[in-house]
Design a protein around this motif. Structure first.
Motif, PDB file in Angstrom:
ATOM      1  N   LYS A  53      -2.964   6.931   1.107  1.00 46.86           N
ATOM      2  CA  LYS A  53      -2.880   6.151   2.346  1.00 46.86           C
ATOM      3  C   LYS A  53      -1.438   6.090   2.850  1.00 46.86           C
ATOM      4  O   LYS A  53      -1.182   6.239   4.039  1.00 46.86           O
ATOM      5  N   ASN A 102      -9.143   3.529   8.995  1.00 47.36           N
ATOM      6  CA  ASN A 102      -8.145   2.616   8.442  1.00 47.36           C
ATOM      7  C   ASN A 102      -8.412   1.152   8.750  1.00 47.36           C
ATOM      8  O   ASN A 102      -7.600   0.305   8.405  1.00 47.36           O
ATOM      9  N   SER A 108      -1.953   0.966  -0.526  1.00 47.50           N
ATOM     10  CA  SER A 108      -1.338   2.182   0.023  1.00 47.50           C
ATOM     11  C   SER A 108      -1.230   3.320  -0.990  1.00 47.50           C
ATOM     12  O   SER A 108      -1.118   4.476  -0.598  1.00 47.50           O
ATOM     13  N   ALA A 112      -6.080   8.731   0.555  1.00 44.06           N
ATOM     14  CA  ALA A 112      -6.093   8.479   2.001  1.00 44.06           C
ATOM     15  C   ALA A 112      -7.490   8.189   2.538  1.00 44.06           C
ATOM     16  O   ALA A 112      -7.646   7.396   3.460  1.00 44.06           O
TER      17      ALA A 112
END
Length: 168
Positions: A53, A102, A108, A112
């Motif tokens: 991410k 998202n 994070s 992703a």
């Protein structure tokens, strides 16, 4: 892109489908290998091999994909940055797909392309992408077994060439 547009019509707004769509478009538009997009297995959470991410830098109308390891960047000697601009109104807009995905808040350092499962966060995996590409091919009446994750990279490169993007 016809395959992608048709495939999109089969998806819902579930967190799984939003993450899968974002991963598929990323493979198509960035020409990255599937191994650089997602982990091989949906349970993997920590590794620098694939996009996390925090490797997606979202700035207004663009995303910069920061790729730390590839087949040719194996020892963190540099970071490959791949910018992608927003295509307002396009069904194939990668920036929109990433922003939609998202809306799920997760750490994070996670991969992703994450979705919410019954037992917490899970990542889109290599197998998920390969199955999605096979489904896309089957929707077009093609033999699904002839297609896989690498087809996104090849399809994106072919589309770019046909659109007149100059060779490096």
């Amino acid at each position: 892109p016809t395959m992608l547009i048709l495939f999109k019509t089969t998806l819902s707004n579930s967190t799984y489908d939003l993450a899968l769509w974002a991963a598929v478009l990323t493979g198509f538009w960035t020409f990255l290998r599937t191994a650089n997009l997602v982990p091989k297995n949906s349970n993997v959470i920590n590794s620098g091999q694939y996009l996390r991410k925090k490797d997606l830098v979202i700035k207004d109308d663009q995303i910069i994909f920061r790729v730390l390891k590839t087949k040719t960047i194996q020892f963190n000697e540099r970071v490959l940055e791949v910018p992608v601009k927003q295509c307002q109104g396009s069904r194939l807009c990668l920036v929109t797909a990433i922003k939609n995905m998202n809306s799920t808040d997760y750490p994070s350092h996670y991969p992703a392309f994450v979705y919410v499962a019954r037992n917490g966060f899970r990542s889109i995996s290599y197998r998920d992408i390969s199955s999605a590409v096979k489904r896309m091919a089957a929707l077009q009446g093609l033999e699904g077994n002839n297609y896989g994750g690498h087809s996104l990279r090849r399809g994106g490169a072919t589309f770019a060439y046909q659109a007149g993007v100059p060779l490096l």
